[in-house]
Motif scaffolding. Structure first.
Motif, PDB file in Angstrom:
ATOM      1  N   ASP A 110       1.316  -0.938  -0.583  1.00 26.84           N
ATOM      2  CA  ASP A 110      -0.357  -0.383  -0.125  1.00 26.84           C
ATOM      3  C   ASP A 110       1.107   1.152  -0.023  1.00 26.84           C
ATOM      4  O   ASP A 110       2.198   1.520   0.110  1.00 26.84           O
ATOM      5  N   ALA A 111       0.628   2.610  -0.572  1.00 25.98           N
ATOM      6  CA  ALA A 111       1.002   3.323   0.040  1.00 25.98           C
ATOM      7  C   ALA A 111      -0.068   4.775   0.166  1.00 25.98           C
ATOM      8  O   ALA A 111      -0.009   5.854   0.195  1.00 25.98           O
ATOM      9  N   SER A 112      -0.523   4.373   1.850  1.00 27.50           N
ATOM     10  CA  SER A 112      -1.423   4.907   1.866  1.00 27.50           C
ATOM     11  C   SER A 112      -0.950   6.686   2.383  1.00 27.50           C
ATOM     12  O   SER A 112      -1.627   7.317   2.382  1.00 27.50           O
ATOM     13  N   PRO A 133       6.973   3.912  -3.900  1.00 28.91           N
ATOM     14  CA  PRO A 133       8.036   4.712  -2.856  1.00 28.91           C
ATOM     15  C   PRO A 133       8.263   6.050  -3.482  1.00 28.91           C
ATOM     16  O   PRO A 133       7.846   6.767  -4.174  1.00 28.91           O
ATOM     17  N   ILE A 134       8.426   6.757  -2.160  1.00 34.71           N
ATOM     18  CA  ILE A 134       8.960   8.016  -1.232  1.00 34.71           C
ATOM     19  C   ILE A 134       9.927   8.114   0.172  1.00 34.71           C
ATOM     20  O   ILE A 134      10.375   7.304  -0.118  1.00 34.71           O
ATOM     21  N   ALA A 135      10.320   9.636  -0.675  1.00 35.35           N
ATOM     22  CA  ALA A 135      11.206   9.928   0.486  1.00 35.35           C
ATOM     23  C   ALA A 135      10.323  10.951   1.729  1.00 35.35           C
ATOM     24  O   ALA A 135       9.812  11.683   0.994  1.00 35.35           O
ATOM     25  N   GLN A 136      10.341  10.283   2.924  1.00 34.09           N
ATOM     26  CA  GLN A 136       9.324  11.153   4.037  1.00 34.09           C
ATOM     27  C   GLN A 136      10.002  12.611   3.825  1.00 34.09           C
ATOM     28  O   GLN A 136      11.390  11.913   4.576  1.00 34.09           O
ATOM     29  N   ALA A 137       9.745  14.050   4.642  1.00 35.60           N
ATOM     30  CA  ALA A 137      10.072  14.948   4.738  1.00 35.60           C
ATOM     31  C   ALA A 137       9.410  15.474   6.479  1.00 35.60           C
ATOM     32  O   ALA A 137       9.123  14.676   6.955  1.00 35.60           O
ATOM     33  N   TYR A 138      10.987  15.461   7.120  1.00 31.77           N
ATOM     34  CA  TYR A 138      10.264  15.955   7.923  1.00 31.77           C
ATOM     35  C   TYR A 138      10.958  16.597   8.590  1.00 31.77           C
ATOM     36  O   TYR A 138      12.236  17.016   7.940  1.00 31.77           O
ATOM     37  N   ALA A 139      11.081  17.653  10.045  1.00 30.83           N
ATOM     38  CA  ALA A 139      12.066  17.920  10.741  1.00 30.83           C
ATOM     39  C   ALA A 139      12.590  17.802  12.110  1.00 30.83           C
ATOM     40  O   ALA A 139      12.753  16.416  11.868  1.00 30.83           O
ATOM     41  N   GLY A 176       6.746   1.177   0.427  1.00 29.14           N
ATOM     42  CA  GLY A 176       5.630   1.110   0.804  1.00 29.14           C
ATOM     43  C   GLY A 176       5.016   0.478   2.106  1.00 29.14           C
ATOM     44  O   GLY A 176       5.808   0.058   3.230  1.00 29.14           O
ATOM     45  N   GLU A 177       4.333   0.599   2.190  1.00 30.72           N
ATOM     46  CA  GLU A 177       3.144  -0.356   3.001  1.00 30.72           C
ATOM     47  C   GLU A 177       3.344  -1.819   3.111  1.00 30.72           C
ATOM     48  O   GLU A 177       2.032  -2.521   2.330  1.00 30.72           O
ATOM     49  N   TRP A 178       2.888  -2.480   4.663  1.00 36.44           N
ATOM     50  CA  TRP A 178       2.909  -4.712   3.824  1.00 36.44           C
ATOM     51  C   TRP A 178       1.778  -4.386   5.043  1.00 36.44           C
ATOM     52  O   TRP A 178       1.660  -3.529   6.630  1.00 36.44           O
ATOM     53  N   GLN A 179       1.101  -5.255   5.007  1.00 37.03           N
ATOM     54  CA  GLN A 179      -0.582  -5.743   5.641  1.00 37.03           C
ATOM     55  C   GLN A 179       0.784  -7.061   6.497  1.00 37.03           C
ATOM     56  O   GLN A 179       0.401  -7.992   5.502  1.00 37.03           O
ATOM     57  N   ASN A 180       0.597  -7.109   7.792  1.00 33.76           N
ATOM     58  CA  ASN A 180       1.192  -8.293   8.034  1.00 33.76           C
ATOM     59  C   ASN A 180      -0.454  -9.670   8.526  1.00 33.76           C
ATOM     60  O   ASN A 180      -1.714  -9.046   8.392  1.00 33.76           O
ATOM     61  N   ARG A 181       0.241 -10.367   9.509  1.00 31.19           N
ATOM     62  CA  ARG A 181      -0.975 -12.000   8.969  1.00 31.19           C
ATOM     63  C   ARG A 181      -2.287 -11.256   9.879  1.00 31.19           C
ATOM     64  O   ARG A 181      -3.442 -11.409   9.452  1.00 31.19           O
ATOM     65  N   ALA A 184       8.801  -1.260  10.401  1.00 31.01           N
ATOM     66  CA  ALA A 184       8.402  -0.456  11.447  1.00 31.01           C
ATOM     67  C   ALA A 184       6.739   0.310  11.050  1.00 31.01           C
ATOM     68  O   ALA A 184       6.210   0.113  10.245  1.00 31.01           O
ATOM     69  N   SER A 185       5.839  -0.387  12.355  1.00 31.48           N
ATOM     70  CA  SER A 185       4.774   0.936  12.328  1.00 31.48           C
ATOM     71  C   SER A 185       4.368   1.672  11.882  1.00 31.48           C
ATOM     72  O   SER A 185       3.030   2.145  11.632  1.00 31.48           O
ATOM     73  N   SER A 186       5.408   2.586  11.592  1.00 25.47           N
ATOM     74  CA  SER A 186       5.256   3.824  11.209  1.00 25.47           C
ATOM     75  C   SER A 186       6.258   4.480  11.016  1.00 25.47           C
ATOM     76  O   SER A 186       7.035   3.925  12.261  1.00 25.47           O
TER      77      SER A 186
END
Ligand code: AMP
Ligand code: MG
Length: 474
Positions: free
Chosen positions: A8-10, A65-71, A90-95, A170-172
């Motif tokens: 996913d790419a939420s 795919p993305i690079a995330q912005a943060y400070a 991306g985001e993976w849905q685990n079992r 990571a969980s995010s």
């Protein structure tokens, strides 16, 4: 399951200011040097065909795919950061239906790289792998490591080093610094979008609540206070607790110059760049609170239309941090000495033991290990230990002993990734021999197994010739 067609790419539904669409940069000779079978199985990710994805040479079908912005505040100073060498595949849905990020660390330059090369060296990526897996084994919320792929390409630091890419789960990757970025550089609607996204992903129970943003802040403060109690209880020093290295999910993130305490010296600092000792072992809880105050500042506009009211709400919650921390820490410390039903006097029993340990610079892990194994001969050289032990024996009592020791075995690790062991394993791995590294990974992933192991893994570390230092040279 294959990664193809299943990511996913939420995050890309958030306003564009929060990320840049980016592919990882290919590498010439990828080789899987470490694969986490246990984690892969738990996630349901199959190994076949995964190497090219995890090297960044191609990306799974349908991935964005993305690079995330943060400070973030680095050593107290605000600065713009962002994924300078990481790409979120991306985001993976685990079992069990939970969504986790799959991120490649060391995947090439991005618009947030500033002067950096976007790459990572093999040693530090193996280090993150082993320490994060040890933390997981210790029952501490953390990002995890699925794989390390060597790139076959050199990276240039003080010397030339082999390059590698770490696959981080990571969980995010939403950080305090992501909110600081939103607070300073984005509109209030963008900030709200980020907060709503974070709530839905990590605190869904708050989604429908009227004062959800305040509650969200409160929940993060609680999770972080509990996380810090766990770190301190095992002698973990993160080393670089900048606000960009603190998650909203409550997971430990960014294993750079981190290390475990050997001798119990509360002001221990291992990181070569932490000249002032800002992130010393015992400073970590107040620093976490400081970081959370930066989180609050970013969130103020969502708390209340009246700024003074918003500030008051934030302060009231922040004021709870030391209490939540202290209570969680004490609960763990009681378990570490076999007490389940804390009563008056127990706090002093814990404090007195730590006082003796500090005075004697006793090994932190091995003091509790010796108590757990009822093998306290070595502790008797610690001044005052015998009278402390009499008090402790009286307190847990003969009848309580078995139950107490069972409890202690769940809280006092038999084995931790000690600095000298990690260095030894990384040196050998750097020369192509992964035997020690793999063995140490297996041991530290199951730290509460009280099975006999080669004593080199459990004995006090040798007296170092020079104080141990960790480097951010990542
Ligand atoms: P860290 O110390 O790993 O938390 O990184 C702090 C910031 O520096 C983040 O924005 C990273 O993406 C960035 N960074 C670290 N190493 C590199 C590198 N080799 N190339 C580009 N950016 C980097
Ligand atoms: Mg970081």
């Amino acid at each position: 399951m294959s990664l193809d067609g299943n990511l996913d790419a939420s995050y890309t539904a958030l306003p564009e200011a929060f990320y840049t669409k980016m592919s990882p940069k290919p590498v010439s000779k990828p080789q899987m040097v470490k694969w986490n079978e246990e984690l892969a199985e738990r996630l349901g990710i199959e190994r076949e065909g995964v190497l090219e994805f995890l090297a960044g040479n191609s990306f799974p079908e349908g991935a964005q795919p993305i690079a995330q912005a943060y400070a973030g505040h680095q050593f107290g100073n605000f600065t713009m950061l962002g994924d300078g060498r990481a790409i979120l595949l991306g985001e993976w849905q685990n079992r069990s239906g939970q969504k986790v990020d799959i991120q490649l660390k060391g995947a090439g330059r991005t618009p947030y790289s500033r002067g950096g090369d976007g790459r990572a060296a093999l040693g530090p990526m193996l280090r993150e792998y082993i320490i994060s897996e040890a933390m997981h084994g210790l029952g501490i919320p953390t990002t995890r490591s699925l794989a390390v792929v060597s790139t076959g390409e050199p990276v240039y630091r003080e010397t030339t080093l082999p390059g590698a890419v770490l696959t981080r789960i990571a969980s995010s990757h939403i950080r305090v610094g992501t909110f600081e970025y939103a607070g300073r550089f984005c509109s209030e609607t963008d900030l709200m979008d980020l907060a709503d996204y974070s709530i839905n992903r990590h605190y869904p129970e708050l989604a429908g609540q009227p004062d959800k943003y305040v509650r969200f802040f409160h929940a993060v403060v609680e999770r972080q206070a509990k996380l810090l109690a766990k770190w301190v209880s095992v002698g973990f020093i993160h080393g670089v607790m900048n606000t960009d290295n603190m998650t909203i999910s409550g997971e430990t993130i960014d294993y750079g110059p981190c290390a475990f305490l050997d001798a119990y010296k509360p002001m221990t600092v291992f990181s070569s760049i932490d000249i002032q000792g800002r992130y010393a072992y015992a400073n970590q809880p107040p620093i976490a609170a400081w970081n959370l105050a930066r989180f609050a500042e970013a969130m103020l506009p969502l708390f209340n239309e009246v700024p003074a009211e918003a500030v008051k709400q934030a302060e009231d919650i922040l004021r709870e941090f030391p209490q939540v921390y202290r209570k969680s820490w004490l609960d763990i410390m009681y378990s570490k000495i076999g007490i389940t039903d804390a009563k008056e006097g127990d706090e002093k029993l814990v404090e007195d033991l730590l006082g003796l340990m500090e005075q004697a610079a006793a090994d932190y892990t091995n003091t509790f290990r010796a108590l757990t194994m009822d093998d306290t001969a070595a502790l008797e050289q610690m001044e005052g230990f015998e009278s402390w032990k009499e008090r402790w024996d009286d307190r847990i009592g003969v009848k309580g002993t078995d139950a107490a020791r069972d409890l202690m075995r769940q809280y006092n690790p038999n084995i931790i990734p000690r600095n000298h062991l990690v260095e030894e394993a990384l040196d050998a791995a750097g020369n192509g021999d992964y035997t020690l590294f793999n063995h140490l990974c297996d041991l530290v992933s199951n730290p509460f197994h009280y099975e006999p192991v080669d004593s080199k893994y459990t004995e006090d570390p040798p007296e170092p010739e020079e104080p141990f230092q960790t480097f951010c040279g990542t």
